[in-house]
Enzyme design. Structure first.
Site, PDB file in Angstrom:
ATOM      1  N   GLU A   1       0.855  -1.188   0.000  1.00  0.00           N
ATOM      2  CA  GLU A   1       0.000   0.000   0.000  1.00  0.00           C
ATOM      3  C   GLU A   1       0.889   1.234   0.000  1.00  0.00           C
ATOM      4  O   GLU A   1       2.010   1.201   0.505  1.00  0.00           O
ATOM      5  CB  GLU A   1      -0.906  -0.007   1.239  1.00  0.00           C
TER       6      GLU A   1
ATOM      7  N   ARG B   1      -7.800   1.115 -24.390  1.00  0.00           N
ATOM      8  CA  ARG B   1      -8.091   0.268 -25.551  1.00  0.00           C
ATOM      9  C   ARG B   1      -9.413  -0.483 -25.431  1.00  0.00           C
ATOM     10  O   ARG B   1     -10.073  -0.748 -26.411  1.00  0.00           O
ATOM     11  CB  ARG B   1      -6.924  -0.700 -25.815  1.00  0.00           C
TER      12      ARG B   1
ATOM     13  N   HIS C   1      -6.375   6.241 -28.574  1.00  0.00           N
ATOM     14  CA  HIS C   1      -6.545   5.105 -29.489  1.00  0.00           C
ATOM     15  C   HIS C   1      -7.620   5.385 -30.547  1.00  0.00           C
ATOM     16  O   HIS C   1      -7.482   4.986 -31.695  1.00  0.00           O
ATOM     17  CB  HIS C   1      -6.907   3.890 -28.636  1.00  0.00           C
TER      18      HIS C   1
ATOM     19  N   ASP D   1      -2.647  -0.646 -39.559  1.00  0.00           N
ATOM     20  CA  ASP D   1      -3.993  -1.243 -39.594  1.00  0.00           C
ATOM     21  C   ASP D   1      -4.978  -0.193 -40.095  1.00  0.00           C
ATOM     22  O   ASP D   1      -4.641   0.988 -40.220  1.00  0.00           O
ATOM     23  CB  ASP D   1      -4.406  -1.801 -38.213  1.00  0.00           C
TER      24      ASP D   1
ATOM     25  N   LYS E   1      -4.765  -5.850 -41.223  1.00  0.00           N
ATOM     26  CA  LYS E   1      -4.250  -6.615 -40.077  1.00  0.00           C
ATOM     27  C   LYS E   1      -5.391  -7.313 -39.347  1.00  0.00           C
ATOM     28  O   LYS E   1      -6.465  -6.740 -39.192  1.00  0.00           O
ATOM     29  CB  LYS E   1      -3.555  -5.634 -39.114  1.00  0.00           C
TER      30      LYS E   1
ATOM     31  N   ARG F   1      -6.157  -9.445 -35.666  1.00  0.00           N
ATOM     32  CA  ARG F   1      -5.609  -9.910 -34.382  1.00  0.00           C
ATOM     33  C   ARG F   1      -6.599 -10.881 -33.750  1.00  0.00           C
ATOM     34  O   ARG F   1      -7.794 -10.585 -33.672  1.00  0.00           O
ATOM     35  CB  ARG F   1      -5.380  -8.722 -33.442  1.00  0.00           C
TER      36      ARG F   1
ATOM     37  N   ASP G   1       2.096   4.563 -35.802  1.00  0.00           N
ATOM     38  CA  ASP G   1       1.046   3.962 -34.974  1.00  0.00           C
ATOM     39  C   ASP G   1       0.892   4.780 -33.693  1.00  0.00           C
ATOM     40  O   ASP G   1       1.733   5.628 -33.382  1.00  0.00           O
ATOM     41  CB  ASP G   1       1.418   2.503 -34.645  1.00  0.00           C
TER      42      ASP G   1
END
Ligand code: R5P
Length: 304
Positions: free
Chosen positions: A36, A93, A127, A166, A190, A192, A216
């Site tokens: 902690e 994401r 993103h 991508d 691409k 995944r 990217d």
């Protein structure tokens, strides 16, 4: 204005403070045997506007706890308002339900940041461009693309193409192309596997030139970038450079990128790269001047 930072954003925060000509504020951290944390700010902040810069480091969970406690300490010590800077927003994401039964981590982070009293957020290369809409506080969504544009000019713009690894990155690549006077661009198909994380890059859409700049938002395991480098070289590119804002560099990404056929991997200091993850091909550009400029602009518009 005073600047505070979580542990892994200290060197970035020092740079920002230096650009702004202000002092970097002092904090004290204790980690108990059960891990902690106890956080204490040492500088006075009563009735002051403060900036809190957060950097993820190796463990996003631990980072967020430190950020929440610093925020709480600042509010309890009487800070007038706390503007947050989180250059790399961890947990972004998972911004919607990909599959039944999942949690939406971004939603939890957004609600928590607002609940603990953040009044605005400066962040970089999210993103997706929809993410700012999830917040009810003002978001400055900055980008490292202007830094990459300057770097591409330095490396040389003849016979080259910008490549998105991508389809999701096409918007980003178009912005960079515009910054560079309409440089040609291409994108990669691409796929995944959501369970294994395995990446397969199958096809380049668009014309390829001798030199390719893959751009990217982040490099995590490096799978996306490595598959893209190999595909571009197979398809006829001679030189491949990689540019990504956020060097997450998880697993063996550093080693694999160093051993890849890319000429250079160019990232920013949105995330601190620990010593053991540094490698020869890595070049780190600083986002500190961009953060300092945005803070100055925000401060100026509040005083009007
Ligand atoms: C994916 O949509 C992102 O833009 C990045 O390409 C991806 O998150 C990078 O992850 P990794 O390095 O693990 O392939």
């Amino acid at each position: 204005m005073k600047i505070f930072a979580t542990t892994h954003a200290r060197s970035l925060a020092r740079e920002v403070a230096k650009v702004l000509g202000i002092a970097f504020a002092r904090t004290e951290r204790t980690v108990f045997p059960d891990k902690e944390k106890r956080i204490r700010i040492l500088d006075k902040v009563l009735d002051e506007n403060v900036v809190l810069i957060g950097g993820t480091g190796k463990t996003p969970d631990s980072f967020y706890m430190e950020l929440f406690f610093l925020m709480d300490a600042l509010k309890r010590a009487g800070a007038k308002r706390v503007d947050l800077v989180i250059p790399y927003l961890s947990y972004q994401r998972q911004d919607h339900l990909f599959r039944y039964g999942e949690a939406v981590s971004l939603d939890v982070i957004v609600k928590t940041l607002e609940a603990i009293g953040a009044k605005s957020l400066i962040t970089f290369d999210l993103h997706t461009i929809k993410i700012p809409e999830e917040f009810n506080i003002p978001i400055s969504h900055l980008s490292a693309l202007p830094l990459f544009a300057e770097e591409i000019k330095r490396i040389g713009m003849s016979d080259c193409v910008l490549v998105s690894p991508d389809k999701g990155g096409i918007r980003r690549i178009k912005i960079l192309s515009n910054l560079l006077g309409g440089l040609p661009f291409a994108s990669i198909e691409k796929n995944r596997d959501l369970s294994t994380g395995e990446v397969v890059s199958t096809r380049v859409d668009g014309e390829l030139f001798r030199k390719a700049f893959i751009v990217d938002d982040m490099i995590s395991t490096g799978s996306t970038i490595l598959a893209s480098i190999d595909l571009l070289l197979e398809e006829g590119a001679d030189e491949v450079y990689v540019m990504a804002t956020h060097p997450v560099l998880s697993k063996d990404a550093s080693l694999n990128l160093q051993n890849s056929k890319a000429k250079k991997i160019i990232v920013t200091n949105s995330l601190e790269v620990p010593e053991e993850k540094m490698f020869d091909k890595l070049k780190i550009l600083s986002i500190a001047p961009l953060i300092a400029a945005e803070l100055t602009a925000k401060d100026g518009s509040r005083k009007k």
